[in-house]
Design an enzyme around this catalytic site. Structure first.
Site, PDB file in Angstrom:
ATOM      1  N   GLU A 306      -1.819  -3.314 -27.669  1.00  0.00           N
ATOM      2  CA  GLU A 306      -0.897  -2.199 -27.453  1.00  0.00           C
ATOM      3  C   GLU A 306      -1.361  -1.301 -26.306  1.00  0.00           C
ATOM      4  OE1 GLU A 306      -0.595  -0.412 -31.387  1.00  0.00           O
ATOM      5  OE2 GLU A 306       0.998  -1.823 -31.923  1.00  0.00           O
ATOM      6  N   ASP A 380       1.853  -5.517 -39.840  1.00  0.00           N
ATOM      7  CA  ASP A 380       1.402  -4.140 -39.635  1.00  0.00           C
ATOM      8  C   ASP A 380       1.639  -3.238 -40.848  1.00  0.00           C
ATOM      9  OD1 ASP A 380       0.389  -1.954 -38.458  1.00  0.00           O
ATOM     10  OD2 ASP A 380       1.871  -1.782 -36.863  1.00  0.00           O
ATOM     11  N   GLU A 408       2.470   5.442 -43.043  1.00  0.00           N
ATOM     12  CA  GLU A 408       3.306   5.235 -41.861  1.00  0.00           C
ATOM     13  C   GLU A 408       4.587   4.463 -42.178  1.00  0.00           C
ATOM     14  OE1 GLU A 408       1.255   3.138 -38.741  1.00  0.00           O
ATOM     15  OE2 GLU A 408       3.024   3.069 -37.455  1.00  0.00           O
TER      16      GLU A 408
HETATM   17  C1  BDP Z   1       0.416   0.664 -35.794  1.00  0.00           C
HETATM   18  C2  BDP Z   1       0.637   2.104 -35.473  1.00  0.00           C
HETATM   19  C3  BDP Z   1      -0.072   2.553 -34.229  1.00  0.00           C
HETATM   20  C4  BDP Z   1      -1.522   2.114 -34.277  1.00  0.00           C
HETATM   21  C5  BDP Z   1      -1.586   0.625 -34.491  1.00  0.00           C
HETATM   22  C6  BDP Z   1      -3.003   0.122 -34.665  1.00  0.00           C
HETATM   23  O1  BDP Z   1       2.021   2.320 -35.348  1.00  0.00           O
HETATM   24  O2  BDP Z   1       0.062   3.941 -34.142  1.00  0.00           O
HETATM   25  O3  BDP Z   1      -2.183   2.460 -33.109  1.00  0.00           O
HETATM   26  O4  BDP Z   1      -0.916   0.283 -35.663  1.00  0.00           O
HETATM   27  O5  BDP Z   1      -3.358  -0.152 -35.800  1.00  0.00           O
HETATM   28  O6  BDP Z   1       0.718   0.506 -37.139  1.00  0.00           O
HETATM   29  O7  BDP Z   1      -3.742  -0.017 -33.713  1.00  0.00           O
END
Ligand code: BDP
Length: 714
Positions: A306, A380, A408
């Site tokens: 990401e 996730d 979340e």
């Molecule tokens: C996702 C989240 C994000 C995190 C990412 C992670 O939306 O904010 O940075 O995981 O775990 O669930 O790196």
């Protein structure tokens, strides 16, 4: 009569000064409200004798004194003499008679953190012994003993021996240096960086106490989307100040390491892990950190995920990156937790498969002090995921579990969702990587493959809100992480039970009702959000509420439509051999459970199959009918939760009763929103009516599609 009035006034004053704002978590230590039991406890506990010659033992003694004095409603003194009712705390070096009492193998089994609590006769007196090989064990023993009283257990003939099954029991804070918290719903970060290191907030101490009470022994202070500044000298002083507060509670600090730090704060031209200067930079940095924080735990790293920098930017592998950092901290006994949450924007491959594809080939290439931190499921932290296929697939590497406590995807800090059943469902899953001993729990503990390092982390749900977690029941998820990391054989029910008793009340009718509600809450949430194996259909960016229609994200696998694949034929992601074949990443026995539509458990159906709307499920109902039933039953069950809670007013304080009541009302509205939005949207593909007899959505699909939440927390 006069006396009675005074007592009544006293009780009134006492209860009105202690506001039940949730700050005290499960460490409330109110006087035992069962008179007979209180009487017994008072006879059994009269004093504390602790050889408090070090900070951890001092903390243990202090906590025991505070706790017992509160619970017993009278001062419990610390004294040198041993009398009837003394709680005797010490190491075998302090109390050599322990070697006669406990054989060496039993002591060895306790490791460095385990404890023994035993009722014994000592010097002709009845005493309770709390011991362990190291001070930390005694600290945990003291908290365990308090828990017995808080949950009103008998303590007349104790013979308890307990050691943690998992080595590293951590919280991961996604806290930024400006005090925002990524995916945080309980206020700001509790780390007041601006006033550190000079100002030590009482919260830091209470945070440490709470964590120690459930066996958490490490905390990653900073966000995985890391800021290199935390590694600069002034910030390390702040970190060192926190480490000093936590040390007496056996809690180590860890930091997230931004892979590009050598460039950003070190003025180097590259962060290539195979470059000599880069390696030296990290070694020097590690030395600097350990000079300030001799027991620093190590680094947690999110790399090449990401948008985060990582070794792949230099055509190196995750192993190259992890090993470089591991070499830097190894001389100091530090570790590296390298995250497996990776998926590439360039790869068209099913996102489910990407972490496995990248990491499995690296098995055996990591240094001894590296753990790979794997989220519980392949996508996730969704309301329900199958276990991550990496569990069982990398026998030569210790794999850490990463759970998400912050909600979340499970209703923020607004929905009452107890995550114990989710955590247990994953731990209990059998990876079939071996003929036996290969449940996810055994992989994570390290017993399956004989790893000495093991870990379990929870992404923290803690913030500056007075009750720490926003929702009073969010505390239960924090609590559960610690308890499960200590002993994953505990059931979700046992943990809920003890949490309720300590946090609210021991009144049986209250405990029974709340326990039922908590245990059902996760499935209820699945039903009104993502039934039958739907996943990742929430709002874009902030992840608030439903948005199954969303398809404008900059990358395909951030779009709900990518995950549910609804069309005129049916719905769901075909991950069998005729689809993405993600199933092939599991052992054959696991594949068998999921590979046929007819036999795949309903709760995972749409994870693995694109199922026709008219397809008849095992119940005899069609897929469309079942989807509607699930969404509607989810909402109905939230109403049941409301009714159950409303009946509990007489048992607890007004503050928390009302707070939960209001939050449940929002949860009901949001459950209706999820249900209506999803049913209306999927109906555009199924072309079938909502079954007769159900309340019909009171808004149109367009209405839901147009809702926007520009300031929703994210
Ligand atoms: C996702 C989240 C994000 C995190 C990412 C992670 O939306 O904010 O940075 O995981 O775990 O669930 O790196």
């Amino acid at each position: 009569m006069k006396k009675l009035v005074i007592v009544i006034i006293g009780i009134f004053l006492y209860t009105s000064v202690i506001a039940e704002d949730g700050y005290r978590l499960w460490l409330r230590y109110n006087t035992i409200d069962n008179a007979t039991l209180l009487q017994q406890y008072r006879l059994q506990i009269t004093s504390i004798n602790c050889a408090a010659d070090n900070d951890i033992l001092k903390a243990a003694q202090q906590e025991l004194q505070t706790g017992l004095s509160g619970l017993l409603g009278r001062e419990i003194p610390a004294q040198k003499a041993v009398t009837n009712g003394t709680i005797l705390m010490g190491l075998p070096t302090h109390l050599p008679f322990i070697h006669q009492l406990v054989d060496d193998t039993a002591l060895a089994r306790l490791g460095e953190e385990g404890f023994i609590i035993r009722t014994i006769r000592h010097e002709g007196k009845n005493v309770t012994l709390i011991t362990g090989n190291k001070e930390a064990g005694i600290l945990y023993g003291a908290f365990h003993f308090l828990r017995l009283l808080q949950t009103q257990q008998p303590i007349t003939s104790l013979n308890i021996s307990s050691a943690p099954k998992i080595h590293l029991r951590l919280l991961n804070h996604w806290d930024n240096l400006n005090r925002t918290v990524e995916r945080g719903y309980a206020g700001c970060s509790i780390w007041d960086w601006q006033r550190l290191p000079g100002y030590i907030d009482q919260r830091y101490l209470d945070y440490a106490r709470a964590n120690a009470s459930i066996g958490i022994n490490g905390t990653v202070l900073t966000n995985v989307n890391a800021n290199a500044m935390i590694l600069t000298a002034p910030w390390l002083q702040k970190v060192a100040a926190l480490a000093r507060v936590f040390r007496p509670y056996n809690i180590k600090v860890y930091l997230t390491a931004r892979f590009s730090a050598p460039v950003e704060i070190g003025k180097l031209k590259t962060a290539d892990p195979l470059n000599d200067q880069v390696q030296k930079w990290w070694k020097d940095k590690a030395d600097e950190i350990y000079r300030l924080i001799p027991d620093f735990g190590g680094f947690l790293v999110k790399a090449n995920s990401e948008g985060q920098p990582g070794p792949q930017s230099y055509q190196r592998t995750h192993a190259d990156g992890a090993n470089m950092l591991a070499d830097a901290v190894a001389p100091h006994g530090g570790i590296v937790m390298w995250r497996a949450f990776v998926y590439s924007s360039e790869s068209p491959e099913d996102r489910f498969k990407q972490a496995y594809n990248e990491f499995k080939p690296l098995d055996g290439q990591f240094r001894k002090n590296v753990l790979i931190q794997v989220k519980n499921g392949p996508i996730d932290f969704q309301p329900r995921e199958p276990f991550h296929p990496l569990f069982g697939a990398m026998p030569q590497t210790p794999l850490m579990m990463e759970y998400q406590l912050t909600q979340e995807y499970t209703g923020f800090a607004t929905h009452l969702v107890y995550l114990g059943p989710l955590f247990k469902e994953i731990l209990n899953a059998d990876t079939h990587a071996k003929s036996n001993n290969s449940s996810v729990a055994q992989i994570v503990e390290g017993t399956a493959d004989n790893h000495t390092l093991s870990g379990m982390a929870g992404v923290s749900n803690i913030g500056s809100d007075i009750n720490w977690t926003g929702h009073p029941f969010g505390q239960a998820n924090w609590y559960t992480l610690g308890r499960l990391a200590w002993d994953n054989t505990l059931t979700a029910q046992q943990i809920a039970n003890e949490w309720i008793r300590q946090t609210f009340s021991n009144k049986q009718a209250f405990v029974d009702t709340v326990q039922k509600l908590m245990l059902a809450s996760r499935e209820i949430m699945v039903n009104y959000m993502t039934p039958l194996g739907l996943h990742h259909i929430m709002g874009y960016g902030h992840h608030y509420g439903p948005a199954p229609w969303y398809n404008k994200a900059p990358r395909a696998d951030w779009n709900p439509v990518y995950f549910h694949k609804a069309d005129s034929i049916g719905i769901g992601f075909n991950r069998t051999a005729t689809g993405s074949n993600a199933l092939a990443q599991y052992q054959p026995a696991v594949q068998q459970q999921f590979e046929h539509m007819a036999t795949c458990p309903e709760q995972f159906l749409l994870w693995f199959h694109h199922v026709p709307w008219n397809y008849k499920l095992q119940s005899g109902k069609t897929l469309w009918e079942t989807l509607c039933i699930k969404y509607y039953s989810g909402v109905d069950s939230v109403r049941w939760m409301q009714r159950s809670w409303n009946g509990l007013q007489r048992f607890i304080d007004e503050e928390r009763f009302k707070q939960v009541q209001q939050l449940l009302a929002i949860q009901e509205q949001e459950a209706v929103w999820w249900r209506n939005a999803c049913v209306l949207y999927f109906q555009t593909f199924s072309n079938k009516p909502v079954p007769a007899g159900y309340e019909q959505p009171d808004h149109t699909l367009e209405y839901y599609e147009e809702l926007s939440f520009p300031y929703a927390p994210n």
